[in-house]
Design a protein around this motif. Structure first.
Motif, PDB file in Angstrom:
ATOM      1  N   ALA A  39       0.825  -1.210   0.000  1.00  0.00           N
ATOM      2  CA  ALA A  39       0.000   0.000   0.000  1.00  0.00           C
ATOM      3  C   ALA A  39       0.861   1.263   0.000  1.00  0.00           C
ATOM      4  N   ALA A 110      -5.915   2.202   2.334  1.00  0.00           N
ATOM      5  CA  ALA A 110      -5.283   0.892   2.156  1.00  0.00           C
ATOM      6  C   ALA A 110      -4.029   0.749   3.014  1.00  0.00           C
ATOM      7  N   ARG A 120      -9.168  -1.373  -2.171  1.00  0.00           N
ATOM      8  CA  ARG A 120      -8.193  -1.923  -3.114  1.00  0.00           C
ATOM      9  C   ARG A 120      -8.872  -2.368  -4.407  1.00  0.00           C
TER      10      ARG A 120
END
Length: 200
Positions: A39, A110, A120
């Motif tokens: 992320a 995320a 996501r």
């Protein structure tokens, strides 16, 4: 004569906890660490794509050039707004840059919640759409830039880069920046897919 065996419930519970703790700790901590790293990488890539997209749009918009050796009543000028492909390029790259800015909060979510599937998955779908638009705009502009540099004798297209050197240099730089953002979007799609696969 009786024999008694003392069973310590605390020892049993601690033993059970020792047997289960590594399994629980490994699955959550290791997976979460990987997803969080992905992320963070996603967020950094988006920042790079924002720079590339807005640089491509700004460079194309400022690519106008006028030849200086004609009178003010009769001049040759080359600008991005003379060609629909370049206009499409500017509009598309501005939209893509705006989308990337709006996608940053979802990328932050995320990072904070690495196991969240919804943000996501949404980013993956929108990134694929943005990648398609970006590729179309970059390819259309690249075709015009090729004609500007080399021309086409079969269709009587003259190479104008000999006269409009600054114009061709700027539009070429804009096309290169757009293809950089294409590569970044490809990486974003791949790492989003990897992150979703790790969560399954």
């Amino acid at each position: 004569m009786s024999t008694t065996i003392d069973i310590n419930p605390d020892a049993e519970s601690s033993a059970a906890a020792k047997g289960k703790a590594p399994l629980i700790g490994t699955s959550t901590t290791h997976g979460g660490g990987n997803n969080k790293g992905i992320a963070i990488f996603d967020f950094l890539l988006r920042l790079g794509a924002i720079i590339a997209a807005f640089c491509a749009a700004a460079t194309m918009v400022t690519s106008d050039e006028t030849l200086p050796f004609f009178t003010q009543f009769f001049q040759f000028e080359a600008g991005y707004d003379d060609l629909p492909a370049f206009q499409f390029f500017v509009i598309t790259m501005a939209i893509i840059g705006g989308y990337l800015v709006l996608s940053l909060p979802f990328s932050v979510v995320a990072i904070i919640r690495p196991h969240a599937v919804g943000p996501r998955l949404l980013l993956l779908i929108l990134d694929i759409v943005a990648l398609t638009l970006n590729t179309a705009a970059a390819a259309a502009a690249a075709a015009i830039v090729y004609l500007a540099h080399n021309g086409n004798q079969s269709s009587n297209w003259l190479a104008i880069c000999v006269q409009f050197g600054d114009f061709c240099q700027k539009v070429s730089g804009a096309v290169v920046a757009s293809f950089v953002s294409v590569v970044v979007f490809m990486l974003l799609v791949v790492i989003s897919g990897l992150a979703l696969r790790k969560q399954n």
